[in-house]
Write an enzyme that holds these catalytic residues in place. Structure first.
Site, PDB file in Angstrom:
ATOM      1  N   THR A   1       0.387  -1.092   0.117  1.00  0.00           N
ATOM      2  CA  THR A   1      -0.269  -0.019   0.050  1.00  0.00           C
ATOM      3  C   THR A   1       0.886   1.784   0.001  1.00  0.00           C
ATOM      4  O   THR A   1       1.267   2.215  -0.586  1.00  0.00           O
ATOM      5  CB  THR A   1      -0.892   0.000   1.565  1.00  0.00           C
ATOM      6  OG1 THR A   1      -1.618  -0.918   1.514  1.00  0.00           O
ATOM      7  CG2 THR A   1      -1.922   1.147   1.136  1.00  0.00           C
ATOM      8  N   THR A   2       1.883   1.029   0.454  1.00  0.00           N
ATOM      9  CA  THR A   2       2.893   2.199   0.547  1.00  0.00           C
ATOM     10  C   THR A   2       3.388   2.791  -0.059  1.00  0.00           C
ATOM     11  O   THR A   2       4.307   3.915  -0.501  1.00  0.00           O
ATOM     12  CB  THR A   2       3.339   1.986   1.461  1.00  0.00           C
ATOM     13  OG1 THR A   2       2.846   2.210   3.314  1.00  0.00           O
ATOM     14  CG2 THR A   2       4.419   3.335   2.278  1.00  0.00           C
TER      15      THR A   2
ATOM     16  N   TYR B   1     -13.497  -4.503  -1.909  1.00  0.00           N
ATOM     17  CA  TYR B   1     -14.109  -3.958  -2.669  1.00  0.00           C
ATOM     18  C   TYR B   1     -15.604  -5.167  -2.864  1.00  0.00           C
ATOM     19  O   TYR B   1     -17.050  -5.142  -2.793  1.00  0.00           O
ATOM     20  CB  TYR B   1     -14.069  -3.688  -4.545  1.00  0.00           C
ATOM     21  CG  TYR B   1     -15.103  -3.181  -5.034  1.00  0.00           C
ATOM     22  CD1 TYR B   1     -15.797  -1.763  -4.497  1.00  0.00           C
ATOM     23  CD2 TYR B   1     -15.927  -3.724  -6.237  1.00  0.00           C
ATOM     24  CE1 TYR B   1     -16.580  -1.254  -5.008  1.00  0.00           C
ATOM     25  CE2 TYR B   1     -17.328  -3.095  -6.725  1.00  0.00           C
ATOM     26  CZ  TYR B   1     -17.536  -2.406  -6.426  1.00  0.00           C
ATOM     27  OH  TYR B   1     -18.626  -1.648  -6.869  1.00  0.00           O
TER      28      TYR B   1
ATOM     29  N   TYR C   1      -3.008 -10.283   4.548  1.00  0.00           N
ATOM     30  CA  TYR C   1      -2.780  -9.276   5.237  1.00  0.00           C
ATOM     31  C   TYR C   1      -3.900  -8.775   5.379  1.00  0.00           C
ATOM     32  O   TYR C   1      -5.222  -8.380   4.362  1.00  0.00           O
ATOM     33  CB  TYR C   1      -1.867  -8.161   3.615  1.00  0.00           C
ATOM     34  CG  TYR C   1      -1.822  -6.545   4.189  1.00  0.00           C
ATOM     35  CD1 TYR C   1      -2.034  -6.062   5.460  1.00  0.00           C
ATOM     36  CD2 TYR C   1      -2.174  -5.604   3.457  1.00  0.00           C
ATOM     37  CE1 TYR C   1      -1.828  -4.794   5.664  1.00  0.00           C
ATOM     38  CE2 TYR C   1      -2.146  -4.237   3.411  1.00  0.00           C
ATOM     39  CZ  TYR C   1      -1.349  -3.855   4.918  1.00  0.00           C
ATOM     40  OH  TYR C   1      -1.301  -2.513   4.912  1.00  0.00           O
TER      41      TYR C   1
ATOM     42  N   ARG D   1      -8.965  -0.611   4.729  1.00  0.00           N
ATOM     43  CA  ARG D   1      -8.158  -0.648   3.363  1.00  0.00           C
ATOM     44  C   ARG D   1     -10.294  -1.066   2.398  1.00  0.00           C
ATOM     45  O   ARG D   1     -10.328  -0.652   1.322  1.00  0.00           O
ATOM     46  CB  ARG D   1      -7.589  -0.486   3.460  1.00  0.00           C
ATOM     47  CG  ARG D   1      -6.378   0.732   3.852  1.00  0.00           C
ATOM     48  CD  ARG D   1      -5.741   1.311   2.779  1.00  0.00           C
ATOM     49  NE  ARG D   1      -5.145   1.633   3.253  1.00  0.00           N
ATOM     50  CZ  ARG D   1      -4.291   2.659   2.174  1.00  0.00           C
ATOM     51  NH1 ARG D   1      -4.858   3.574   1.372  1.00  0.00           N
ATOM     52  NH2 ARG D   1      -3.317   4.248   3.197  1.00  0.00           N
TER      53      ARG D   1
ATOM     54  N   LYS E   1       0.096  -9.905   8.478  1.00  0.00           N
ATOM     55  CA  LYS E   1      -0.130  -8.978   8.973  1.00  0.00           C
ATOM     56  C   LYS E   1      -1.404  -8.258   8.984  1.00  0.00           C
ATOM     57  O   LYS E   1      -1.912  -7.594   8.639  1.00  0.00           O
ATOM     58  CB  LYS E   1       0.661  -8.067   7.815  1.00  0.00           C
ATOM     59  CG  LYS E   1       1.007  -5.940   7.666  1.00  0.00           C
ATOM     60  CD  LYS E   1       1.004  -5.918   6.860  1.00  0.00           C
ATOM     61  CE  LYS E   1       1.386  -4.162   7.033  1.00  0.00           C
ATOM     62  NZ  LYS E   1       1.576  -2.697   5.326  1.00  0.00           N
TER      63      LYS E   1
ATOM     64  N   ILE F   1       5.582  -5.214  10.058  1.00  0.00           N
ATOM     65  CA  ILE F   1       5.773  -3.930   8.468  1.00  0.00           C
ATOM     66  C   ILE F   1       5.900  -2.762   8.958  1.00  0.00           C
ATOM     67  O   ILE F   1       4.030  -2.452   8.484  1.00  0.00           O
ATOM     68  CB  ILE F   1       4.709  -4.624   7.437  1.00  0.00           C
ATOM     69  CG1 ILE F   1       5.519  -6.809   7.676  1.00  0.00           C
ATOM     70  CG2 ILE F   1       4.478  -4.299   6.180  1.00  0.00           C
ATOM     71  CD1 ILE F   1       4.762  -7.381   6.625  1.00  0.00           C
TER      72      ILE F   1
END
Length: 293
Positions: A46-47, A109, A135, A140, A163, A205
């Site tokens: 994501t980052t 989604y 994850y 999100r 994570k 992380i």
């Protein structure tokens, strides 16, 4: 066995003002992180703005990181997708270019059922020999991996850890009961690293490791070596800076922080853009107070 212990950086993807990936800066960032003693590097999480990279760029960024690391620390490739076939494609490509581990976010989604979620991860697992870290970041994706889901997903042969970024300490403690020699727990939140380590986690992380790689890795090492006071001092010291790094959606502030260090340009891809002036001032103030500027 944990695929890594300590602090893994969720690396930003540097970009030029025209939006192109800045590969020279990416190489510099990777070299700096390795020299600072980071314990793993996540490419295209994501980052790393993975959602706005096309597939060719996505794989190229992973490959660039792999080549620059050259075996000095594990490279974890973000390959999650809400399209299972696309996730399989990215997993295969990440394995082809030499990634060590996959980080696979829950499909966003679509709101998969538990049964179809398991089928999603099984399909990816069946198409790669690489270890998979789950994850979970419901803020999100709209999908939370609770204890029962993780317990079932843990049975998939390649799945070696999670994570956990729910922010829910009670859920983290429950999932920690699943930790064993074959399944590791990593914090996905920089402000909750020590609580997670205290219940059997292996590390973090991390977003803040983009600007504090050595210190964050040392904090985890201190805690695991029972230097609790030192680790606690670091965690508490970082807290105001962590707040500034999440004053807007990640990775907007942290990429600005990396640019303030002179390590990348202040450039994003829409729908992300430069932080608001107030956020930028807050970030600069906290970095100055921390001694980074």
């Amino acid at each position: 066995m944990a695929v890594f212990t300590g602090s893994g950086v969720a690396l930003v993807t540097p970009m030029k003002q025209d939006g192109a990936v800045d590969y020279p800066k990416l190489n510099e960032l990777v070299e700096w992180q390795v020299n600072e003693g980071i314990n793993a590097i996540v490419a295209c999480g994501t980052t790393g703005e993975a959602s706005t990279l096309d597939d060719e760029e996505h794989v190229s960024v992973i490959e660039t990181v792999v080549k620059k690391v050259d075996g000095r620390t594990p490279v974890i490739a973000g390959t999650g997708s809400n399209n299972t076939q696309h996730g399989i494609h990215l997993a295969k490509e990440a394995e082809r270019v030499g990634a060590d581990v996959l980080l696979v976010v829950t499909p966003y989604y679509n709101k998969a059922t538990k049964k179809s979620l398991v089928a999603h991860y099984e399909a990816i697992s069946n198409n790669t020999s690489l270890p998979i870290i789950l994850y979970s970041v419901a803020s999100r994706t709209g999908m939370n991996l609770n204890y029962e889901m993780v317990k079932e997903l843990k049975q998939i042969p390649n799945v070696v850890g999670i994570k956990e970024a729910s922010g829910n300490i009670a859920q983290i403690v429950e999932i920690a009961q699943l930790v064993d020699k074959d399944f590791a727990l990593y914090s996905g939140n920089d402000d909750q690293v020590l609580p997670l380590l205290a219940v059997g986690g292996s590390g973090v992380i991390s977003t803040i490791s983009n600007i504090l790689p050595k210190e964050t890795a040392q904090m985890v090492d201190d805690f695991l070596n029972r230097d609790i006071e030192n680790a606690k001092t670091t965690q508490l010291k970082q807290f105001p800076l962590i707040k500034a790094l999440f004053a807007e959606v990640n990775p907007v502030p942290v990429k600005a922080a990396v640019s303030l260090l002179g390590k990348c340009e202040l450039s994003y891809r829409l729908p992300l853009a430069a932080p608001e002036a107030e956020t930028f001032d807050q970030l600069k103030s906290q970095m100055t107070a921390y001694g980074l500027l």
